[in-house]
Design an enzyme around this catalytic site. Structure first.
Site, PDB file in Angstrom:
ATOM      1  N   CYS A  49      -2.936   5.417   5.068  1.00 50.65           N
ATOM      2  CA  CYS A  49      -4.379   5.577   5.172  1.00 50.65           C
ATOM      3  C   CYS A  49      -4.776   5.965   6.600  1.00 50.65           C
ATOM      4  O   CYS A  49      -3.945   5.956   7.512  1.00 50.65           O
ATOM      5  CB  CYS A  49      -5.078   4.277   4.781  1.00 50.65           C
ATOM      6  SG  CYS A  49      -4.692   2.936   5.908  1.00 50.65           S
ATOM      7  N   CYS A  81       0.815  -1.212   0.000  1.00 45.68           N
ATOM      8  CA  CYS A  81       0.000   0.000   0.000  1.00 45.68           C
ATOM      9  C   CYS A  81       0.851   1.265   0.000  1.00 45.68           C
ATOM     10  O   CYS A  81       0.311   2.359  -0.115  1.00 45.68           O
ATOM     11  CB  CYS A  81      -0.991   0.002   1.147  1.00 45.68           C
ATOM     12  SG  CYS A  81      -0.359  -0.565   2.698  1.00 45.68           S
ATOM     13  N   CYS A 119      -2.559  -2.628   9.085  1.00 47.11           N
ATOM     14  CA  CYS A 119      -2.148  -1.326   9.637  1.00 47.11           C
ATOM     15  C   CYS A 119      -1.739  -1.471  11.105  1.00 47.11           C
ATOM     16  O   CYS A 119      -0.788  -0.835  11.560  1.00 47.11           O
ATOM     17  CB  CYS A 119      -3.291  -0.318   9.550  1.00 47.11           C
ATOM     18  SG  CYS A 119      -3.811   0.031   7.865  1.00 47.11           S
TER      19      CYS A 119
END
Lengths: 134, 170
Positions: free
Chosen positions: A64, A37, A107
């Site tokens: 993000c 990502c 994450c």
């Protein structure tokens, strides 16, 4: 996909954004990333060498909302813990606290990796330091 | 590995694209529905399935990166979820710095970074080609691990180039 209130809160008001002097022997720096990502996360801790208590923690994350929230939460949790207690922070704790959906679990893994990296950097530095002064 | 088999190839990372195209057209003709118009239902169905596999195979194998990812996936490498251990720290450092520069939106810096990252990508592609050849000579897992590392780097750089272009078009 809707973010949980806690993620939104950390995203809008990230705690402890910033950086500390990498060269300070009491500062441990962890830099981690997720290639798929393109996220990068830098997390730093400042440890009191006498008590091993983490007195300050800072982060800067490019990624993000969940990656930012995970690292923001991690810095909140780190402050006041000893280095060894900090090693017990698990990514699943972060997932539960932030109610992260399955696609965003990586994450929290990244945040756990960042904590571990910062601690091992601090430990490596403090061993060298002790060896020099001994 | 099915994609190579359907095109009559042994698993190889370096492929001659002209040859690949020729094989694809030849096989496509072989499997063309017109040739099966009078064939039993089951055989028609089989040709249709093979034809669809053939299309997927060609689309994947003609792209070196997709081809390498296919070989990695079929050699037991998980290319989805990855940890930062697979990325060299200097690259993370560089990615972090570029992101800082992008955030501060200093145009000349962003332009310079774009040039640097394009150069880096070209270098990676060159090294990938070398590793591809190496794997074709001797199919060793170690070589595949190196290839995966290079692909990770490449993905980071692709993402950065995308960010650079977004910033420059604003």
């Amino acid at each position: 996909m809707a973010y949980s209130d806690k993620v939104v809160d950390h995203y809008n008001n990230p705690r402890n954004v910033g950086s500390m002097d990498k060269a300070d022997p009491n500062v441990g720096t962890g830099m981690v990333g997720a290639p798929e990502c393109g996220d990068v996360m830098k997390l730093q801790i400042k440890v009191n060498p006498a008590t091993h208590i983490i007195e300050d923690a800072k982060f800067k994350t490019f990624g993000c909302g969940s990656a930012i929230a995970s690292s923001s939460l991690a810095t909140e949790w780190l402050k006041g813990k000893t280095v060894d207690e900090a090693l017990d922070i698990k990514n699943t704790d972060i997932v539960n606290e932030l109610a992260l959906p399955p696609v965003k679990i990586h994450c929290s893994v990244l945040a756990e990796d960042a904590i571990k990296a910062a601690i091992s950097d601090y430990k490596a530095k403090s061993t060298v330091e002790t060896a020099v002064t001994a | 590995m099915q994609y190579f088999e359907v095109l009559g190839l042994a698993p190889r990372l370096s492929l001659d694209l002209k040859d690949l195209e020729k094989r694809f057209y030849a096989k496509s003709r072989e499997l063309h529905p017109d040739r099966f118009a009078r064939a039993p239902q089951a055989e028609q169905q089989r040709a249709l399935e093979l034809s669809s596999l053939l299309n997927d195979a060609y689309r994947t194998l003609r792209e070196p990166i997709a081809r390498a990812e296919y070989v990695l996936k079929n050699s037991g490498f998980d290319i989805g979820e990855q940890r930062s251990k697979d990325v060299p720290p200097e690259l993370l450092e560089e990615v972090f710095e570029l992101n800082m520069a992008l955030e501060e939106a200093d145009r000349p810096q962003i332009e310079a970074a774009g040039v640097r990252f394009e150069k880096l990508r070209a270098e990676i592609d060159q090294e990938l080609a070398t590793r591809f050849g190496q794997w074709d000579q001797a199919a060793e897992t170690g070589t595949l691990a190196q290839i995966r590392g290079l692909l990770n780097r490449r993905r980071y750089i692709e993402n950065l180039l995308r960010d650079v272009n977004v910033h420059l078009s604003n």
